[in-house]
Design a protein around this motif. Structure first.
Motif, PDB file in Angstrom:
ATOM      1  N   ASN A   9       0.818  -1.212   0.000  1.00  0.00           N
ATOM      2  CA  ASN A   9       0.000   0.000   0.000  1.00  0.00           C
ATOM      3  C   ASN A   9       0.844   1.251   0.000  1.00  0.00           C
ATOM      4  O   ASN A   9       0.483   2.272  -0.564  1.00  0.00           O
ATOM      5  CB  ASN A   9      -0.890   0.003   1.242  1.00  0.00           C
ATOM      6  CG  ASN A   9      -2.325  -0.119   0.862  1.00  0.00           C
ATOM      7  OD1 ASN A   9      -2.690   0.108  -0.292  1.00  0.00           O
ATOM      8  ND2 ASN A   9      -3.152  -0.490   1.823  1.00  0.00           N
ATOM      9  N   LEU A  10       1.997   1.190   0.651  1.00  0.00           N
ATOM     10  CA  LEU A  10       2.872   2.354   0.758  1.00  0.00           C
ATOM     11  C   LEU A  10       3.945   2.338  -0.323  1.00  0.00           C
ATOM     12  O   LEU A  10       4.723   3.271  -0.451  1.00  0.00           O
ATOM     13  CB  LEU A  10       3.533   2.384   2.139  1.00  0.00           C
ATOM     14  CG  LEU A  10       2.572   2.407   3.324  1.00  0.00           C
ATOM     15  CD1 LEU A  10       3.324   2.353   4.630  1.00  0.00           C
ATOM     16  CD2 LEU A  10       1.716   3.671   3.278  1.00  0.00           C
ATOM     17  N   ASP A  11       4.010   1.258  -1.089  1.00  0.00           N
ATOM     18  CA  ASP A  11       5.023   1.079  -2.134  1.00  0.00           C
ATOM     19  C   ASP A  11       6.432   1.318  -1.557  1.00  0.00           C
ATOM     20  O   ASP A  11       7.232   2.084  -2.087  1.00  0.00           O
ATOM     21  CB  ASP A  11       4.738   2.023  -3.321  1.00  0.00           C
ATOM     22  CG  ASP A  11       5.617   1.693  -4.519  1.00  0.00           C
ATOM     23  OD1 ASP A  11       6.037   0.529  -4.652  1.00  0.00           O
ATOM     24  OD2 ASP A  11       5.909   2.618  -5.315  1.00  0.00           O
ATOM     25  N   ALA A  12       6.711   0.659  -0.424  1.00  0.00           N
ATOM     26  CA  ALA A  12       8.008   0.858   0.231  1.00  0.00           C
ATOM     27  C   ALA A  12       8.673  -0.487   0.517  1.00  0.00           C
ATOM     28  O   ALA A  12       8.017  -1.433   0.979  1.00  0.00           O
ATOM     29  CB  ALA A  12       7.810   1.627   1.541  1.00  0.00           C
ATOM     30  N   ILE A  13       9.963  -0.535   0.225  1.00  0.00           N
ATOM     31  CA  ILE A  13      10.746  -1.745   0.492  1.00  0.00           C
ATOM     32  C   ILE A  13      11.319  -1.629   1.905  1.00  0.00           C
ATOM     33  O   ILE A  13      11.889  -0.596   2.266  1.00  0.00           O
ATOM     34  CB  ILE A  13      11.876  -1.884  -0.547  1.00  0.00           C
ATOM     35  CG1 ILE A  13      11.274  -2.221  -1.921  1.00  0.00           C
ATOM     36  CG2 ILE A  13      12.891  -2.955  -0.144  1.00  0.00           C
ATOM     37  CD1 ILE A  13      12.264  -2.207  -3.066  1.00  0.00           C
ATOM     38  N   THR A  14      11.166  -2.687   2.727  1.00  0.00           N
ATOM     39  CA  THR A  14      11.700  -2.613   4.097  1.00  0.00           C
ATOM     40  C   THR A  14      12.859  -3.576   4.328  1.00  0.00           C
ATOM     41  O   THR A  14      13.482  -3.528   5.377  1.00  0.00           O
ATOM     42  CB  THR A  14      10.607  -2.866   5.154  1.00  0.00           C
ATOM     43  OG1 THR A  14      10.139  -4.212   5.030  1.00  0.00           O
ATOM     44  CG2 THR A  14       9.428  -1.928   4.992  1.00  0.00           C
ATOM     45  N   LEU A  15      13.119  -4.456   3.374  1.00  0.00           N
ATOM     46  CA  LEU A  15      14.293  -5.336   3.477  1.00  0.00           C
ATOM     47  C   LEU A  15      14.781  -5.628   2.067  1.00  0.00           C
ATOM     48  O   LEU A  15      13.990  -5.950   1.181  1.00  0.00           O
ATOM     49  CB  LEU A  15      13.924  -6.658   4.167  1.00  0.00           C
ATOM     50  CG  LEU A  15      15.006  -7.747   4.062  1.00  0.00           C
ATOM     51  CD1 LEU A  15      15.928  -7.716   5.267  1.00  0.00           C
ATOM     52  CD2 LEU A  15      14.406  -9.129   3.933  1.00  0.00           C
ATOM     53  N   LEU A  16      16.067  -5.479   1.875  1.00  0.00           N
ATOM     54  CA  LEU A  16      16.666  -5.840   0.592  1.00  0.00           C
ATOM     55  C   LEU A  16      18.074  -6.322   0.883  1.00  0.00           C
ATOM     56  O   LEU A  16      18.914  -5.558   1.342  1.00  0.00           O
ATOM     57  CB  LEU A  16      16.685  -4.634  -0.342  1.00  0.00           C
ATOM     58  CG  LEU A  16      17.303  -4.848  -1.719  1.00  0.00           C
ATOM     59  CD1 LEU A  16      16.505  -5.828  -2.548  1.00  0.00           C
ATOM     60  CD2 LEU A  16      17.383  -3.527  -2.477  1.00  0.00           C
ATOM     61  N   GLN A  17      18.279  -7.610   0.669  1.00  0.00           N
ATOM     62  CA  GLN A  17      19.616  -8.171   0.869  1.00  0.00           C
ATOM     63  C   GLN A  17      19.997  -8.879  -0.425  1.00  0.00           C
ATOM     64  O   GLN A  17      19.136  -9.210  -1.233  1.00  0.00           O
ATOM     65  CB  GLN A  17      19.598  -9.190   2.013  1.00  0.00           C
ATOM     66  CG  GLN A  17      19.274  -8.577   3.361  1.00  0.00           C
ATOM     67  CD  GLN A  17      19.350  -9.610   4.471  1.00  0.00           C
ATOM     68  OE1 GLN A  17      18.553 -10.530   4.533  1.00  0.00           O
ATOM     69  NE2 GLN A  17      20.325  -9.463   5.346  1.00  0.00           N
ATOM     70  N   MET A  18      21.274  -9.129  -0.587  1.00  0.00           N
ATOM     71  CA  MET A  18      21.656  -9.868  -1.792  1.00  0.00           C
ATOM     72  C   MET A  18      22.924 -10.652  -1.556  1.00  0.00           C
ATOM     73  O   MET A  18      23.858 -10.176  -0.931  1.00  0.00           O
ATOM     74  CB  MET A  18      21.856  -8.925  -2.962  1.00  0.00           C
ATOM     75  CG  MET A  18      21.998  -9.701  -4.264  1.00  0.00           C
ATOM     76  SD  MET A  18      21.894  -8.644  -5.688  1.00  0.00           S
ATOM     77  CE  MET A  18      23.456  -8.977  -6.415  1.00  0.00           C
ATOM     78  N   ASP A  19      22.893 -11.884  -2.066  1.00  0.00           N
ATOM     79  CA  ASP A  19      24.030 -12.776  -1.949  1.00  0.00           C
ATOM     80  C   ASP A  19      24.307 -13.261  -3.372  1.00  0.00           C
ATOM     81  O   ASP A  19      23.382 -13.723  -4.042  1.00  0.00           O
ATOM     82  CB  ASP A  19      23.581 -13.951  -1.052  1.00  0.00           C
ATOM     83  CG  ASP A  19      24.733 -14.776  -0.600  1.00  0.00           C
ATOM     84  OD1 ASP A  19      25.868 -14.365  -0.828  1.00  0.00           O
ATOM     85  OD2 ASP A  19      24.480 -15.855  -0.025  1.00  0.00           O
ATOM     86  N   GLY A  20      25.510 -13.086  -3.890  1.00  0.00           N
ATOM     87  CA  GLY A  20      25.813 -13.520  -5.256  1.00  0.00           C
ATOM     88  C   GLY A  20      25.959 -12.335  -6.178  1.00  0.00           C
ATOM     89  O   GLY A  20      26.105 -11.193  -5.724  1.00  0.00           O
ATOM     90  N   ASN A  21      25.925 -12.623  -7.482  1.00  0.00           N
ATOM     91  CA  ASN A  21      26.157 -11.555  -8.465  1.00  0.00           C
ATOM     92  C   ASN A  21      25.018 -11.456  -9.467  1.00  0.00           C
ATOM     93  O   ASN A  21      24.533 -12.467  -9.963  1.00  0.00           O
ATOM     94  CB  ASN A  21      27.450 -11.856  -9.249  1.00  0.00           C
ATOM     95  CG  ASN A  21      28.660 -11.723  -8.360  1.00  0.00           C
ATOM     96  OD1 ASN A  21      28.784 -10.749  -7.615  1.00  0.00           O
ATOM     97  ND2 ASN A  21      29.531 -12.704  -8.407  1.00  0.00           N
ATOM     98  N   LEU A  22      24.635 -10.211  -9.752  1.00  0.00           N
ATOM     99  CA  LEU A  22      23.647  -9.941 -10.801  1.00  0.00           C
ATOM    100  C   LEU A  22      24.124  -8.719 -11.572  1.00  0.00           C
ATOM    101  O   LEU A  22      24.761  -7.829 -10.993  1.00  0.00           O
ATOM    102  CB  LEU A  22      22.285  -9.595 -10.183  1.00  0.00           C
ATOM    103  CG  LEU A  22      21.498 -10.675  -9.418  1.00  0.00           C
ATOM    104  CD1 LEU A  22      20.230 -10.058  -8.827  1.00  0.00           C
ATOM    105  CD2 LEU A  22      21.116 -11.828 -10.324  1.00  0.00           C
TER     106      LEU A  22
END
Ligand code: ADP
Length: 244
Positions: A192-205
């Motif tokens: 509803n708020l269009d908000a990200i509260t967690l973003l982690q990343m492991d590896g390569n993109l």
């Protein structure tokens, strides 16, 4: 531990469990499953089975940990000894301490913490069975347990992971894809708020892959959000039936 399969995507473009790249695992959610907690919820996402229980808001002891202007959210993510193939020690591991922190940080923006100064709310998450993506499923189920406890929230938080396996961007990684794949990106989102509260990343993109992955994860979260809302509604229908 699962042995490494030769390939994770077959010639038809399907994954080891028959899913298309952009498909979520089957999800079952139930709200209000524990009588003694203030709020609770249960989720099955593929082979994951996770319970969340909430107590609070309540007075915080020791008092010096209390904050004058907001509620303190405490979160404990724990994996049961029988949740994985090799017995896991019941003592909290470094990984569980880290996940407890990131899950708390993913939930905090959704809660009106300022409504309850000098109090605390506890969120207990028990992973009964794990098969990849448990931090995301934990966020999804904990946000429902918070709502079930009647804690005022800006939005529900839905979470799912996305990653790259055999060169393909795929949604909602299961354990073997998480372990063998090239990248894993857990994401939590408040639709509803269009908000990200967690973003982690492991590896390569690559930057292009990253953008594609984030959009796919957000689409996944939106689908999970609809299921969360249905589960909450079902809870209210059953409460009303009992009252009548
Ligand atoms: P997430 O569950 O959020 O994907 P990780 O990437 O750290 O978190 O873990 C991936 C998966 O690895 C878990 O979901 C679980 O299936 C498995 N796993 C985690 N800890 C253990 C452990 N101690 N023993 C066996 N498997 C584990």
């Amino acid at each position: 531990m699962s042995s490494k399969p030769e390939r994770l995507i077959d010639e038809k473009g399907l994954r080891l469990d028959g899913r298309k790249p952009d498909e979520l695992r089957p999800i079952k959610i139930e709200v209000g499953v524990l009588a003694n907690a203030d709020g609770s919820a249960y989720i099955e996402q593929g082979k994951n089975k996770i319970l969340a229980a909430v107590y609070g808001p309540k007075e915080l002891h020791p008092k010096h940990l209390a904050l004058p202007d907001r509620m303190v959210l405490r979160c404990r993510y724990h994996m049961a000894p029988f949740s994985v193939q090799e017995r896991k020690s019941p003592a909290p591991s470094r990984r569980e301490i880290e996940l407890s922190k990131v899950i708390r940080e993913a939930l905090e923006p959704a809660i009106f913490l300022e409504y309850y100064p000098r109090t605390a709310t506890d969120v207990f998450i028990e992973v009964l069975q794990a098969d990849g993506g448990t931090r995301c499923a934990s966020i999804t189920v904990a946000s429902l347990a918070l709502a079930d406890a009647g804690i005022p929230m800006r939005d529900l938080v839905a979470a799912c992971s996305v990653g790259k396996v055999d060169g393909t961007i795929v949604l909602d990684l299961m354990d073997v894809e998480d372990k063998v794949g090239e990248a894993d990106l857990p994401l939590a989102y408040m639709p509803n708020l269009d908000a990200i509260t967690l973003l982690q990343m492991d590896g390569n993109l690559t930057p292009e892959e990253f953008e594609k992955a984030v959009s796919l994860a957000i689409e996944g979260c939106k689908k999970i959000y609809n299921m969360q809302r249905e589960a909450l509604k079902a809870r209210y229908v059953s409460v009303k039936e009992v009252e009548e």
